[in-house]
Design an enzyme around this catalytic site. Sequence first.
Site, PDB file in Angstrom:
ATOM      1  N   GLU A   1      32.060  34.350  36.283  1.00 41.51           N
ATOM      2  CA  GLU A   1      32.646  33.294  36.049  1.00 41.51           C
ATOM      3  C   GLU A   1      32.828  33.116  34.396  1.00 41.51           C
ATOM      4  OE1 GLU A   1      30.388  31.107  38.932  1.00 41.51           O
ATOM      5  OE2 GLU A   1      32.287  30.260  39.199  1.00 41.51           O
TER       6      GLU A   1
ATOM      7  N   GLN B   1      34.257  42.740  36.464  1.00 41.73           N
ATOM      8  CA  GLN B   1      34.046  41.376  36.624  1.00 41.73           C
ATOM      9  C   GLN B   1      34.678  40.532  35.292  1.00 41.73           C
ATOM     10  OE1 GLN B   1      33.143  38.879  39.137  1.00 41.73           O
ATOM     11  NE2 GLN B   1      33.679  40.927  40.069  1.00 41.73           N
TER      12      GLN B   1
HETATM   13 MO1  MOS Z   1      32.810  30.510  42.371  1.00 44.76          MO
HETATM   14  S1  MOS Z   1      34.419  29.170  41.568  1.00 44.76           S
HETATM   15  O1  MOS Z   1      31.435  29.622  42.496  1.00 44.76           O
HETATM   16  O2  MOS Z   1      33.268  31.206  43.982  1.00 44.76           O
END
Ligand code: MOS
Length: 787
Positions: A753, A686
């Site tokens: 993220e 990730q």
């Molecule tokens: Mo993510 S941009 O919350 O899939």
Amino acid sequence: MKKVISISRRGLLQTAVGALGYAKCAHAGGAQHVAIAVNQKDAASKPMMTYIGTPTSRVDGRAKVTGEAKYAGEFNASGLAHASVVASTIAKGRILRIDAGEALRVDGVIDVLTHELRPHMADTDRAYKDDVAPPGGKPFRPLYDDRILFNGQPIAVVIAEEPEIARFAASLVRIEYAEDPHVTDVYRQRDDAIALKPAQSPWAPPKPRGNAAKAFAEAHVRHQGEYYVPIEHHNPMELYASTVTWDGGGKLTVYDKTQGVQNVQRYVCGVFEMKPDDVRVMSPFVGGAFGSGLRPQFQVVLAVLAARALERSVRLVLTRQQMYALGYRPAMIQQIKLGANADGTLASISHDAITVTSRYENFYRQETGWSGLLYKSANAEYAHKLAHLDLSTSCDMRAPSAATAVYALESAMDELAVALKIDPVDLRVRCYSDRDQNSDRPYSSKSLRACYHEGAEAFGWNARNPEPRSMRDGSELVGWGMATGIWEALRMPIAVRIVLSANGHAEVSCATSDIGTGTYTIMAQVAADMLGLPIENITINLGDSTLPQSPVEGGSWIAASVSNGIATTSMAIRQDLMRLAKKMPNSPIADDAPDEITLADGKLVSKRDASHAVSIADAMRHGAVDRISQEKSTTVADDHSYANNTHSAIFAEVKVDEQLGVIRVTRVVSAVAGGRILNTKTAHSQIMGSVVWGIGMALHEETLVDHNFGRVMNANIAEYHVPVNADVYDIKVIFVDEPDAIINPLGIKGLGEIGIVGVAAAIANAVYHATGKRVRDLPITLDKLQR
Ligand code: MOS
């Protein structure tokens, strides 16, 4: 070209040993298991952890590489018809006439649907609102009427026996328009952008504190800069696709490329006024989504519309070009002002942003508050305006708002470090914030200092000569830059069902998605540990709207949410098993209190004395049950007294050809504080993937719109550049130790993220260090270095 992959296991092992009392290390070779039992007292209060924290390989890996895993555009049905979209070639106006005559005469064409010729659709805005981000404004209604809101808008759907015939016939549909003037350039709309009020919504700017303007004016050193991030488009491998099977009696199964099957189900039911029982949405595998599949895409409406019109199964796959009509990160103009005291602490932070949305919706995220959250400053102010353009609505894209906002902040912090003549890491440590100052709360945990320390050490940051253009490698200038990353650690309510069979096999079900992140795998790991079963005995069902409730998979919140759900339901299973085991004649665990019994190795085991044990099979046989089924929902027990965030420190090395300006990102170290890491292998992937995307953000990605036509010019991955293997060198990922006893019982924060946040700034800062040239608009292309 070499690619080095490495994971720091030291921190992880410490976490596992310290907090869990039991750990298994799988080495690169795979089979060697080391069990470490320490601190029996501590171990007694926690479940055994055999799989959590290990680099377990994907349980769906074989299905994916053999092609057994099916994606939305691959499901088959008898009599399947194929649909193709006719897209608007103007940005704004009305359709005067659609002539489908020539298309309809093509052999194999079944029908052409338009707004004038289609089955009934709901006529209220409410019916078209999905539950991810129902932004203010009026949601787009595909094929609803004659109005054109953006270039590339679907205005007709051709249905044929073969996809090639549908696509060819779509090119023959003639449209006449009445065109209206449009604006697609954010700089032209800048002065007309509309300000959001503080606290107007959860994503509006936070309240200001102190007096930032005064503090800035009086600051010892000031930095002020404007930073620009262009529109970037989603380019997941899997195309946006829906296969709708006509199941008879008006019932449909919708195989959709989505991050949330239940969101799509509710949306389809809204748009077509259908009953939930008549629409089943499936998405067992997703070929990358990153936010593009959070809101339902228009192809699902068109595919369902076609299936209902024909009473036949229909597949619709958008072309790569057509995907550029939707799904983009909003362009962002940002003004950052930093006022510093002589000692390198911050006196003031001001962060202004203008972001792009459509004319018809107000999509935005909380862009500006990251600045005053990340660094300590008594004075902070934020402002955020929306520029409404004649484009489709912008959307979430990996670390929405943070990826863009932190790029600007961390570029500005680098400029401030230069102005102050302070090392960039040192500046950040001086400005370190131990509290969330926007909401005045402590963090449930924050190991960002360890990220700076371990990242700098792994990178060799101490050898950096601070002078720009001072480091070289042959004909290349060498630059070292760094930045901080921050993201949220969110949890959502979720429901999980577990069915345990007497043969020791458990089926775990939840309507969540696996968007490629490894959700199947972490669910299996958590279930195996919670139920005390080998991972081979766990089956995971997900991506089906008929399964127990789940939110969309987004915001990096599913790992923590679904793990909590599995833990909660496993507790209920354990209760049932205990009742059965205690009823057995001469039960060896008759005298153990409920919390003294754990599930391990297929047995109920007394924590006081491991020789007191009953196998799950025996307990169920004696109770004459062959399966135990439990379904539990979690609420998010968040009392809001703590801030929950993940953090990172990114260090980047670039080499810049002095004559040509060609930039190579030769090394990146990303040190991440993300709570307990459930799976060191998938978590590493990730972060590595996010770093690669950060390289794209820094150097390659930019959607170019021809403002005369309001149309994307580079709507393909030949001209919209994404990083390829040749752009990727050495990426090292470190997970620092970050125990968190507050956020949830397992200490899980979630990942993904956080990996992209700060990467573009670290690279931009490295480019400055290499060349002495500060580029404040992304991507940093070689022409900008030559200006
Ligand atoms: Mo993510 S941009 O919350 O899939």
